[in-house]
Motif scaffolding. Structure first.
Motif, short mmCIF file in Angstrom:
data_model
loop_
_atom_site.label_atom_id
_atom_site.label_comp_id
_atom_site.label_asym_id
_atom_site.label_seq_id
_atom_site.Cartn_x
_atom_site.Cartn_y
_atom_site.Cartn_z
N ALA A 118 93.31 89.34 -12.71
CA ALA A 118 93.74 90.15 -14.08
C ALA A 118 93.81 91.51 -14.00
CB ALA A 118 92.61 89.86 -14.93
N THR A 119 94.69 92.21 -14.84
CA THR A 119 95.04 93.55 -14.58
C THR A 119 93.42 94.30 -14.85
OG1 THR A 119 96.64 93.03 -16.05
CG2 THR A 119 96.08 95.42 -15.88
N VAL A 120 92.49 94.02 -15.37
CA VAL A 120 91.17 94.13 -15.67
C VAL A 120 90.14 93.27 -15.18
CG1 VAL A 120 89.38 95.36 -17.00
CG2 VAL A 120 91.66 96.01 -17.26
N LEU A 178 93.24 88.42 -22.19
CA LEU A 178 91.97 87.47 -21.92
C LEU A 178 92.26 86.14 -22.06
CD1 LEU A 178 88.85 87.32 -21.87
CD2 LEU A 178 88.95 87.89 -24.32
N ALA A 179 93.31 85.69 -22.95
CA ALA A 179 93.55 84.33 -23.18
C ALA A 179 94.42 83.84 -22.04
CB ALA A 179 94.53 84.22 -24.42
N GLN A 180 95.09 84.51 -21.22
CA GLN A 180 95.62 84.12 -20.03
C GLN A 180 94.62 83.81 -19.04
OE1 GLN A 180 98.41 87.60 -19.67
NE2 GLN A 180 100.24 86.26 -19.96
N THR A 181 93.71 84.63 -18.71
CA THR A 181 92.70 84.54 -17.91
C THR A 181 91.85 83.33 -18.00
OG1 THR A 181 92.53 86.89 -17.17
CG2 THR A 181 90.69 85.51 -16.52
N GLY A 192 103.03 94.12 -19.35
CA GLY A 192 102.57 94.13 -18.17
C GLY A 192 101.10 93.98 -17.93
N ALA A 193 100.47 93.48 -18.87
CA ALA A 193 98.81 93.39 -18.68
C ALA A 193 98.45 91.74 -18.96
CB ALA A 193 98.39 94.24 -19.86
N THR A 199 92.39 93.15 -23.30
CA THR A 199 92.81 93.47 -22.01
C THR A 199 91.66 94.37 -21.31
OG1 THR A 199 93.85 95.63 -22.66
CG2 THR A 199 95.42 93.86 -22.50
N GLY A 200 90.76 94.97 -22.21
CA GLY A 200 89.55 95.89 -21.64
C GLY A 200 90.11 97.17 -21.27
#
Length: 494
Positions: A349-351, A86-89, A82-83, A64-65
């Protein structure tokens, strides 16, 4: 969206591997000849810092960073919720993604595998689908229901006994060869850009290395007779002699040598199948291990450097090869480095991508707190329950105002570290002259102490301030996660 020059990523976490036990970092035993060869094509980072001393929060930060207090995954709340991962992005950007691991924290149950197109937990006794399905929901219900806490607590005790029994001998083979095989299969079948993430668990307790490596590093040692339960030692219920520590470290080195061999096998296959030159390859540890230093065994109850100053090697097509880097880096920056390599901005993305946190950027660490790394450790409810049981069995009463019950945070630079402790006095160390962190220099008024404590205070204010008080019943709440952890331990490799 990805750019036209995006490339593949192979991301390896060597679980529980301490930097000082790797020959690629100068260790005097030949534990990592494969990584020594890899280092000729990679950058080797001397000052890489993990954001926590154990698996769940570190992997959540990698994915998530975010720091642990930002993503919220800890033993007090054993889920990443709730985040965007990286794999999703990367999957949304067209990457094929896979996660192969025998680490039982990296499952759909904790949401760490969210976004991976393919994943396998390699559970020995119980399939990951079961742990991530109805059973996972049952544990979470127990975690939230006041009337079920006693039942959850009882299951914790039963699970601990099962884990001790199954971990007491060589009853299970390492899953690392299977993890490597699946990774090769995934890469071979990939039609486009891919992100392969693997976690290798050999160096995690208990240590039962393959015979050929045991004979090299721990000849004559019976792995079933040395202390393989860190809670027995940490609670004071069991002592460990110098000879036994030597035997334990020999077994540990043998496990690392097996990891190294399997990684060399993967890298050799990639080279022979034209998957090497344009692929970014990251090799790191999520945390290290203590073998008696500071009176501790394992990776709980502290945030000293043997746990959080971890190995990190990165091979990238545009990165200078064979270099040793003394600049401090944070593992959570690898999130941004992968995105930067892939050409994915991750605006939704969240981050989103921050190139000042990418190892590939000329502006790396060019931000206000760039000289510091931050570490967080929340109350270790899983370990506490087992520790308390070991102490009670030996007639020992643990001090509630001790490091066992303390949450911790630290600000670190290569020259110094300030540690904020919840229940014991804060600590400050001059790492440049005291790398073993044996001389607590807090209160001596050095400029370094003032600077590090100030940076930590600013970080704490940014991420949410002081810790909330945890009551005994809150710890019992989380004991359902301890039960989950013990069930997970049934899937750990020997």
């Amino acid at each position: 969206m990805t750019n036209d020059d995006a490339g593949n990523v192979v991301f390896v976490v060597m679980d529980t591997v301490r930097k000082s036990h790797l020959s690629v970092y100068g260790y005097d035993r030949p534990t990592t000849p494969g990584l020594e060869r890899f280092a000729e094509e990679a950058a080797v980072f001397e000052q890489a810092v993990a954001p926590a001393p154990w698996t769940l929060p570190v992997h959540a930060s990698l994915f998530t960073g975010m720091y642990p207090s930002e993503h919220g995954a800890s033993q007090e709340n054993p889920y990443l919720e709730g985040a965007t991962t990286l794999a999703q992005t990367l999957s949304d950007a067209g990457y094929e993604t896979a996660c192969y691991s025998s680490n039982a924290w990296i499952t759909p149950y904790t949401h760490l595998t969210d976004g991976f197109d393919d994943q396998d937990n390699f559970f020995e006794v119980m399939p990951g689908e079961f742990l991530s399905g109805p059973l996972a929901k049952a544990w979470k219900t127990m975690n939230d229901n006041e009337t079920l806490r006693k039942a959850a607590d009882w299951l914790v005790s039963v699970g601990n006994k099962i884990h001790e029994y199954t971990a007491s001998g060589e009853g299970a083979d390492s899953k690392t060869p299977q993890v490597i095989d699946r990774t090769i299969e995934f890469i071979d079948d990939a039609d486009g850009d891919y992100f392969a993430f693997i976690n290798l668990m050999d160096a995690h307790l208990p240590y039962h290395p393959p015979e050929e490596y045991k004979e090299e590093f721990a000849p004559g040692v019976d792995s079933a007779t040395v202390c393989q339960n860190s809670k027995e030692y940490n609670s004071g219920a069991r002592d460990i002699s110098d000879d036994e520590w030597e035997a334990i470290e020999g077994l540990y080195d043998a496990e690392i040598r097996h990891i190294d061999y399997q990684l060399a096998r993967l890298f050799s296959w990639m080279e022979q199948n034209d998957e090497w030159d344009d692929t970014m390859v990251v090799v790191c540890a999520d945390h290290g291990e203590l073998h008696g230093e500071h009176g501790l065994y394992g990776h709980e109850f502290c945030i000293y450097d043997p746990l959080i100053n971890v190995p990190l090697l990165v091979k990238h097509p545009e990165m200078e090869t064979g270099r040793r880097e003394d600049q401090q880096v944070e593992l959570l920056d690898l999130y941004h480095t992968v995105l930067d390599h892939a050409g994915v901005e991750a605006e939704r993305a969240t981050v989103p991508l921050d190139r000042t946190r990418s190892l590939l950027s000329a502006d790396y660490r060019d931000f206000a707190e760039g000289d510091y790394a931050f570490v967080e450790y929340y109350r270790p409810v899983v370990e506490l329950k087992q520790l308390e049981e070991k102490a009670a069995d030996a007639g020992i009463e643990l001090d509630r105002d001790s490091r066992f019950y303390s949450r911790m945070r630290a600000a670190r630079r290569p020259d110094a570290k300030y540690i904020r402790n919840e229940r014991i006095a804060d600590e400050f160390y001059h790492l440049d002259v005291d790398p073993g962190e044996t001389d607590n220099a807090r209160g001596q008024g050095s400029d370094e102490e003032v600077e590090l404590e100030g940076a930590l205070s600013e970080f704490e204010e940014r991420v949410g301030g002081e810790w909330k008080e945890v009551e005994d019943e809150d710890v019992l709440d989380d004991m359902s996660d301890d039960a989950k952890d013990r069930l997970q331990d049934l899937g750990y490799i020997d």
